[in-house]
Design an enzyme around this catalytic site. Structure first.
Site, PDB file in Angstrom:
ATOM      1  CB  THR A   8       2.493  -0.656   6.789  1.00 31.51           C
ATOM      2  OG1 THR A   8       3.668  -1.374   5.833  1.00 31.51           O
ATOM      3  CG2 THR A   8       1.297  -1.439   6.616  1.00 31.51           C
ATOM      4  CE1 TYR A  33       5.502 -10.031  27.449  1.00 32.16           C
ATOM      5  CE2 TYR A  33       3.440  -9.764  26.172  1.00 32.16           C
ATOM      6  CZ  TYR A  33       4.749  -9.846  26.290  1.00 32.16           C
ATOM      7  OH  TYR A  33       5.408  -9.769  25.050  1.00 32.16           O
ATOM      8  CB  ILE A  51      -1.105   0.093   1.226  1.00 31.89           C
ATOM      9  CG1 ILE A  51      -0.187  -0.007   2.371  1.00 31.89           C
ATOM     10  CG2 ILE A  51      -2.132  -0.848   0.824  1.00 31.89           C
ATOM     11  CD1 ILE A  51      -1.062   0.340   3.655  1.00 31.89           C
ATOM     12  CE1 TYR A  84      -1.435  -2.368  15.090  1.00 31.89           C
ATOM     13  CE2 TYR A  84      -2.497  -2.412  17.589  1.00 31.89           C
ATOM     14  CZ  TYR A  84      -2.714  -2.425  16.190  1.00 31.89           C
ATOM     15  OH  TYR A  84      -3.842  -2.887  15.712  1.00 31.89           O
ATOM     16  CE  LYS A 128      -4.861   0.364  12.872  1.00 30.46           C
ATOM     17  NZ  LYS A 128      -5.259  -0.238  11.534  1.00 30.46           N
ATOM     18  CB  THR A 156      -6.932  -1.216  17.236  1.00 26.30           C
ATOM     19  OG1 THR A 156      -6.864  -1.651  18.495  1.00 26.30           O
ATOM     20  CG2 THR A 156      -5.693  -0.080  17.103  1.00 26.30           C
ATOM     21  CG  LEU A 212      -9.561  -4.853   7.199  1.00 25.97           C
ATOM     22  CD1 LEU A 212     -10.158  -5.170   5.852  1.00 25.97           C
ATOM     23  CD2 LEU A 212      -9.884  -5.807   8.281  1.00 25.97           C
TER      24      LEU A 212
END
Ligand SMILES: NC(=O)c1ccc[n+]([C@@H]2O[C@H](COP(=O)([O-])OP(=O)(O)OC[C@H]3O[C@@H](n4cnc5c(N)ncnc54)[C@H](O)[C@@H]3O)[C@@H](O)[C@H]2O)c1
Length: 355
Positions: free
Chosen positions: A100, A217, A60, A160, A164, A134, A81
């Site tokens: 990305t 964790y 993309i 992350y 987003k 998310t 997605l």
């Protein structure tokens, strides 16, 4: 009948969306996927022979290829997605996430906008760009009864979730500034069939079957709201076809669970569904191993999914109990799929290293 361009369609949720569209609607799909380690064409085997399915191996971030795909396939709708999606990988190497999730989303928005501007008045009006995001963009919740709503301020914690969050802002800006008809959804943790075995639920199932430690964790008290992936795919299709331009919809399963309880539930299901254990193992739960917590680990996520239920009439069909049972049973029945992921065959074949 619409033609839907699905980026990331060879990934976990993307492949569920593609299977949903091909198996349950009369629409057709063009998958755009770079096939990173997380992209797996095996996950599309059930639908790839359909005349309603096409595949384009495209990054993309590659604007020229995106322009070619839009011109050639003339999609009516876009469901975006494609992303780098694993928090631990974003901590070890954030660059691919910036590339990305942020630059790639920008390049897709621009390709979609230029294509949209070229459409006839009717096609232009019907066009939608649906960005899939998310609940991690909201940061974490400390009160036990607080819920993320569509107006909760963004406070991402990891590379992350920050990437987003950036992409969500870009999408909304393209709607506000250029009038591109966008919709955003923010979803809680998904689980279900075809989930790459680096993520908690498939990792625990497969490690348990092999008698390997089940890493948890910290003390395992982190709470996540779990949604069965097929419920998510159904919600996404409903949003792209019925959602209101410029709106955000939160999607969740009303299934809050502590990580440690998720791991124990899987162990209990395996006692029932896979009673023959690796040699010397008395109980699957004996494999649970607490490991040093992830830096910046969010404590609790929980979604208020009232808006999508009220406005679009969507509701999850699976409870956590029914969905996790289906998931464990799927991994037990689909060893070929995960063996080919674990030994790397799925990735080597597609670049022609093996027949
Ligand atoms: N998994 C979850 O629990 C969850 C929850 C909420 C939202 N999301 C979001 O849903 C989307 C899909 O998540 P997933 O779990 O299916 O991810 P995934 O990692 O399983 O799949 C991502 C897909 O995107 C493709 N891809 C990656 N980089 C690309 C690029 N540069 N160009 C084209 N394709 C590329 C990969 O090959 C892969 O097929 C993501 O945007 C993620 O942020 C995931």
């Amino acid at each position: 009948m619409s033609k839907i361009l699905v980026t990331g369609g060879a990934g976990f949720i993307g492949s569920a969306v593609v299977r949903h569209i091909i198996n349950h609607t009369s629409d057709s799909v063009v998958v755009v996927d770079k096939l990173t380690y997380a992209g797996n064409l095996d996950s599309l085997n059930d639908v790839s022979a359909s005349k309603h399915y096409a595949f384009e191996q495209v990054d993309i971030c590659d604007r020229a290829s995106l322009d070619r795909v839009f011109a050639q396939h003339q999609p009516d709708l876009v469901m975006h997605l494609a992303a780098e999606s694993h928090v631990d990988r974003s901590i070890d190497g954030p660059a691919a996430f910036i590339e990305t999730n942020i630059v790639g989303t920008y390049s897709l928005l621009e390709a979609a906008r230029h294509y949209w501007l070229s459409l006839s008045a009717d096609a232009k009006q019907a066009f939608r760009f649906h960005h899939i995001s998310t609940d991690e963009v909201y940061g974490d919740l400390h009160g036990t009864h607080d819920l993320f709503t569509e107006t909760t301020p963004y406070a991402p914690s990891s590379p992350y979730s920050a990437s987003k969050a950036s992409s969500d802002h870009l999408v909304r800006a393209w709607q506000r500034t250029y009038g591109l008809p966008t919709i955003v959804t923010n979803c809680s943790n998904n689980y279900g069939p075809y989930h790459f075995p680096e993520k908690l639920i498939p990792l625990v199932i497969l490690n348990a079957l092999e008698g390997k430690p089940l890493p948890v964790y910290g003390n395992g008290a982190q709470v996540r709201d779990w949604l069965f992936v097929e419920d998510h795919a159904r919600a996404l299709y409903q949003v792209v076809t019925e959602g209101v331009i410029g709106e955000t919809y939160n999607i969740g399963g009303h299934n809050e669970r502590k990580n440690i309880d998720v791991v124990r539930t899987i162990c209990q299901l395996l006692e029932e569904l896979a009673p023959v254990k690796p040699a010397g193992l008395a109980k699957y739960e004996d494999l649970i191993t607490f490991v040093t917590d992830r830096p910046g680990h969010d404590m609790r996520y929980a979604i208020d999914a009232n808006k999508i239920e009220r406005e679009l009439g969507w509701k999850p069909l699976e409870t956590f109990e029914s969905g996790i049972r289906k998931t464990v049973a799927w991994y037990l029945a689909n060893e070929v799929w995960w063996q080919r992921v674990q030994d790397g065959t799925y990735a080597r074949e597609r670049i022609g290293l093996e027949s």
